[in-house]
Design an enzyme around this catalytic site. Structure first.
Site, PDB file in Angstrom:
ATOM      1  N   LYS A 131       0.978  -1.356  -0.300  1.00 29.41           N
ATOM      2  CA  LYS A 131      -0.109  -0.088  -0.171  1.00 29.41           C
ATOM      3  C   LYS A 131       0.814   1.090  -0.172  1.00 29.41           C
ATOM      4  O   LYS A 131       1.676   1.412   0.572  1.00 29.41           O
ATOM      5  CB  LYS A 131      -1.169   0.370   0.988  1.00 29.41           C
ATOM      6  N   GLU A 145      10.161  16.293  14.609  1.00 32.89           N
ATOM      7  CA  GLU A 145      10.679  16.096  13.323  1.00 32.89           C
ATOM      8  C   GLU A 145      10.302  17.562  12.346  1.00 32.89           C
ATOM      9  O   GLU A 145       8.769  17.188  12.896  1.00 32.89           O
ATOM     10  CB  GLU A 145      10.688  15.326  12.986  1.00 32.89           C
ATOM     11  N   GLU A 165      10.284   1.980  10.602  1.00 40.14           N
ATOM     12  CA  GLU A 165      11.494   3.022  10.045  1.00 40.14           C
ATOM     13  C   GLU A 165      10.695   3.917  10.180  1.00 40.14           C
ATOM     14  O   GLU A 165      10.188   3.875   9.344  1.00 40.14           O
ATOM     15  CB  GLU A 165      11.769   2.656   8.116  1.00 40.14           C
ATOM     16  N   CYS A 225      13.557  11.147   5.935  1.00 42.48           N
ATOM     17  CA  CYS A 225      14.521  11.127   7.055  1.00 42.48           C
ATOM     18  C   CYS A 225      15.515  11.486   7.969  1.00 42.48           C
ATOM     19  O   CYS A 225      15.093  10.957   8.954  1.00 42.48           O
ATOM     20  CB  CYS A 225      13.452   9.751   7.438  1.00 42.48           C
TER      21      CYS A 225
HETATM   22  P1  NDP Z   1       2.614   8.420   7.552  1.00 47.35           P
HETATM   23  O1  NDP Z   1       3.022   7.848   8.706  1.00 47.35           O
HETATM   24  O2  NDP Z   1       1.639  10.041   7.547  1.00 47.35           O
HETATM   25  O3  NDP Z   1       2.326   7.477   6.120  1.00 47.35           O
HETATM   26  C1  NDP Z   1       3.174   6.131   5.918  1.00 47.35           C
HETATM   27  C2  NDP Z   1       2.535   5.841   5.446  1.00 47.35           C
HETATM   28  O4  NDP Z   1       1.340   4.835   6.480  1.00 47.35           O
HETATM   29  C3  NDP Z   1       1.306   6.144   4.378  1.00 47.35           C
HETATM   30  O5  NDP Z   1       1.346   4.975   3.102  1.00 47.35           O
HETATM   31  C4  NDP Z   1      -0.267   6.245   4.987  1.00 47.35           C
HETATM   32  O6  NDP Z   1      -1.115   6.355   3.925  1.00 47.35           O
HETATM   33  C5  NDP Z   1       0.163   5.314   5.658  1.00 47.35           C
HETATM   34  N1  NDP Z   1      -0.765   5.564   7.217  1.00 47.35           N
HETATM   35  C6  NDP Z   1      -1.490   5.883   7.459  1.00 47.35           C
HETATM   36  N2  NDP Z   1      -2.324   6.403   8.429  1.00 47.35           N
HETATM   37  C7  NDP Z   1      -2.254   4.373   8.788  1.00 47.35           C
HETATM   38  C8  NDP Z   1      -2.638   3.471   9.791  1.00 47.35           C
HETATM   39  N3  NDP Z   1      -3.650   3.736   9.923  1.00 47.35           N
HETATM   40  N4  NDP Z   1      -2.428   1.987   9.454  1.00 47.35           N
HETATM   41  C9  NDP Z   1      -1.923   1.856   8.409  1.00 47.35           C
HETATM   42  N5  NDP Z   1      -1.347   2.754   7.489  1.00 47.35           N
HETATM   43  C10 NDP Z   1      -1.478   4.184   7.474  1.00 47.35           C
HETATM   44  O7  NDP Z   1       4.200   8.944   6.507  1.00 47.35           O
HETATM   45  P2  NDP Z   1       3.805  10.280   5.789  1.00 47.35           P
HETATM   46  O8  NDP Z   1       3.656   9.620   4.114  1.00 47.35           O
HETATM   47  O9  NDP Z   1       4.187  11.675   5.951  1.00 47.35           O
HETATM   48  O10 NDP Z   1       6.097  10.121   5.618  1.00 47.35           O
HETATM   49  C11 NDP Z   1       7.016  11.324   5.978  1.00 47.35           C
HETATM   50  C12 NDP Z   1       7.355  10.118   7.502  1.00 47.35           C
HETATM   51  O11 NDP Z   1       8.241   9.440   7.236  1.00 47.35           O
HETATM   52  C13 NDP Z   1       8.669  11.288   8.255  1.00 47.35           C
HETATM   53  O12 NDP Z   1       8.344  11.136   9.817  1.00 47.35           O
HETATM   54  C14 NDP Z   1       9.617  10.713   8.209  1.00 47.35           C
HETATM   55  O13 NDP Z   1      10.739  10.553   9.017  1.00 47.35           O
HETATM   56  C15 NDP Z   1       9.423   8.625   7.571  1.00 47.35           C
HETATM   57  N6  NDP Z   1      10.242   8.318   7.108  1.00 47.35           N
HETATM   58  C16 NDP Z   1      11.580   7.403   7.706  1.00 47.35           C
HETATM   59  C17 NDP Z   1      12.354   7.131   6.967  1.00 47.35           C
HETATM   60  C18 NDP Z   1      13.417   5.518   7.155  1.00 47.35           C
HETATM   61  O14 NDP Z   1      13.781   4.718   6.439  1.00 47.35           O
HETATM   62  N7  NDP Z   1      13.602   5.764   8.661  1.00 47.35           N
HETATM   63  C19 NDP Z   1      12.734   7.249   5.847  1.00 47.35           C
HETATM   64  C20 NDP Z   1      11.595   7.823   4.732  1.00 47.35           C
HETATM   65  C21 NDP Z   1      10.263   8.623   5.806  1.00 47.35           C
HETATM   66  P3  NDP Z   1      -1.217   7.667   3.363  1.00 47.35           P
HETATM   67  O15 NDP Z   1      -0.586   7.767   2.822  1.00 47.35           O
HETATM   68  O16 NDP Z   1      -3.044   7.484   2.774  1.00 47.35           O
HETATM   69  O17 NDP Z   1      -1.430   8.688   4.488  1.00 47.35           O
END
Ligand code: NDP
Length: 498
Positions: free
Chosen positions: A177, A387, A252, A286
């Protein structure tokens, strides 16, 4: 502008509409008038169908020799390379970052295809002597089953590749997803795998929103592992949702990455590093450098140079070859970043440049924020702790190396960190004492390569690592095998001592 493409879910090798018939649009963050694609707004019904398809495909895929699975990856790599220009442009349109960066995102997926393809000929286990005669023993990896993968928007092809390819080479099938803002690049990567001969049902794509499409995947009883990358808040929720099913969960999550610049550093090098680390990918990594910790002796001069550099960056549409910094991913995230800039000022930090949304001209229809630098930031301020995920750099001044390490570690996150110094002793102490999953010396906090483990400490995750051979540990389980060829019953755990 041409009609936007309508993307369907990929379930069991078929392109299908969501069960509800609902769709959603993904828009270009540099020009929100432009619809990049129309995607299926999926729910539990679609997830159930996709998991069933992955489960059906699993027995055959599990038994395909791993080197053969690897050959599909090698063929897919060639296709991805051939399509690089088109896919990079599409990624810039959906995500915003400049073309050279989307090209880099794609190359990471390419590297991962080659790396995991090669792992198909390794997947090493152990052989070890037995304590008993005429007995042979070994450990082998076995796949986990059906994997549920949930990805964020900032690396739309690289992060799906970090999850999909190790999962596949280990013999798992999967449902992915992708983030609602950037699903198209997942399709492009998967299309290469399909064209390279991936059997139906091995990879399934279901698009939609987190709560309606991500959550049923996490909760699904027939999903054996969830690999999630995203924010710490969502990661915590994912852990809670998955707990009743006792599935493996890898997280992550966020970062608040420090770059330390000591008095003896090569300042020109550090300047290049901080500019790239803080404002590359519009600060939406990130691993982005969000805290610059400078030693007092050089603080004033270095701050001045950082501001000068930030002010000179050209912000614009990533497709424009002149642009160095692209837009923020969406309006909600832009408002979040602007809110943090407001908070910083209220907390008493000194805003030195940027701080506002860019409007008019080339910026009129996108979500652009000027590169922003704060000085006089104290370690406990929110802009030094939380962040922000945007082009905002906080500068903190310290008196000593020891204080720099303390300040660097004093946040809830532990993803990446860096130090600029010419003192080899301090560099080694920093490598030892910075409590992060990744440490750079004389390089910024970004730039990880795919054959080393990637991940962080503390609230950045739950101890797993992506990439490198460690990713195989996530997507496989160990089986220990004992073969007794003595012809008699040999009892272990019995006191055989004479
Ligand atoms: P989110 O946590 O908002 O979303 C990540 C994914 O989770 C999306 O596909 C989102 O869907 C989905 N999601 C949201 N709510 C739920 C739920 N209740 N159950 C299951 N899945 C859900 O993160 P962002 O997309 O905004 O990404 C940015 C974040 O990712 C930052 O905090 C960044 O630091 C972190 N990140 C970490 C990395 C690492 O390796 N440590 C690498 C890259 C990013 P939807 O898109 O519909 O919201």
């Amino acid at each position: 502008m041409s009609e936007p493409r309508v993307y369907h879910n990929l379930i069991g090798g078929e392109w299908v509409a969501s069960a509800s018939g609902k769709t959603f649009e993904s828009r270009n963050p540099a020009d929100s008038r432009e619809v990049v694609g129309i995607f299926q707004d999926s729910s539990a019904d679609d997830i159930n169908a996709a998991v069933a398809a992955a489960r059906t495909a699993y027995p055959t895929w599990r038994l395909m020799p791993a080197p053969k699975r690897g050959e599909i990856m090698f063929r897919a790599a060639q296709l991805l390379r051939d399509r690089k220009e088109q896919y990079s442009r599409e990624m810039t349109r959906e995500m915003g970052k400049v073309l050279s960066e989307t090209g880099g995102d794609l190359v990471e997926a390419l590297d991962m295809l080659y790396f995991c393809g090669g792992e198909g000929r390794r997947l090493h286990g152990q052989t070890t002597p037995s304590e008993l005669p005429n007995k042979w023993q070994l450990s082998i990896r076995q796949p986990v089953g059906v994997c549920g993968l949930i990805t964020p928007w900032n690396f739309p092809m690289a992060i799906p590749s970090w999850k999909m390819l190790p999962a596949l080479i280990c013999g798992n099938t999967l449902v992915i997803k992708p983030a609602e803002d950037t699903p198209a690049s997942t399709y492009n990567l998967v299309q290469c795998l399909i064209d390279a001969g991936l059997p139906p049902g091995v990879v399934n794509i279901v698009t939609g929103y987190g709560p309606s499409a991500g959550q049923p995947l996490v909760e699904h009883l027939d999903v054996n592992i969830i690999s999630f990358t995203g924010s710490t808040a969502t990661g915590r929720r994912v852990t809670e949702l998955a707990a009743p099913t006792m599935k493996r969960v890898s997280l992550e999550l966020g970062g608040k990455n420090p770059m330390i610049v000591l008095d003896d550093a090569d300042l020109e090098l550090a300047l290049e590093g901080v500019t790239w680390g803080a404002f590359g990918t519009t600060g939406q990594r990130c691993t982005a450098t969000s805290r610059l910790i400078v030693q007092r002796g050089i603080a004033q001069e270095f701050t001045h140079r950082v501001v000068e550099r930030a002010q000179g960056l050209r912000v614009g549409n990533g497709l424009d070859t002149d642009a160095q910094v692209g837009p923020i991913i969406n309006q909600r995230q832009m408002e979040r970043v602007l809110n943090y800039i407001e908070i910083g000022q209220q907390e008493g930090a000194r805003l030195l440049c940027g701080g506002q949304r860019l409007t008019g001209g080339a910026h009129a229809h996108g979500w652009f924020i000027a590169p922003t630098v704060f000085a006089d930031v104290r370690p406990q301020m929110r802009i030094a702790q939380e962040e922000i995920f945007g082009p905002v750099l906080s500068i903190l001044t310290v008196d000593s190396f020891e204080q720099a390490i303390t300040v660097a570690n004093d946040v809830q996150y532990g993803l990446s960190s860096s130090i600029y110094t010419r003192d080899v002793n301090k560099a080694y102490q920093a490598m030892r004492d910075l409590y992060t999953g990744i440490v750079y010396v004389n390089a910024p906090t970004i730039g990880a390569e795919i054959h080393l483990p990637f991940g962080g400490t503390k609230a950045t995750g739950n101890g797993h690592r992506e990439a490198g051979q460690q990713a195989l540990d996530l997507f496989s389980e160990w089986k220990s095998i004992y073969v007794d060829y003595s012809g008699g019953l040999q009892r272990a755990q019995i006191d055989n001592a004479e």
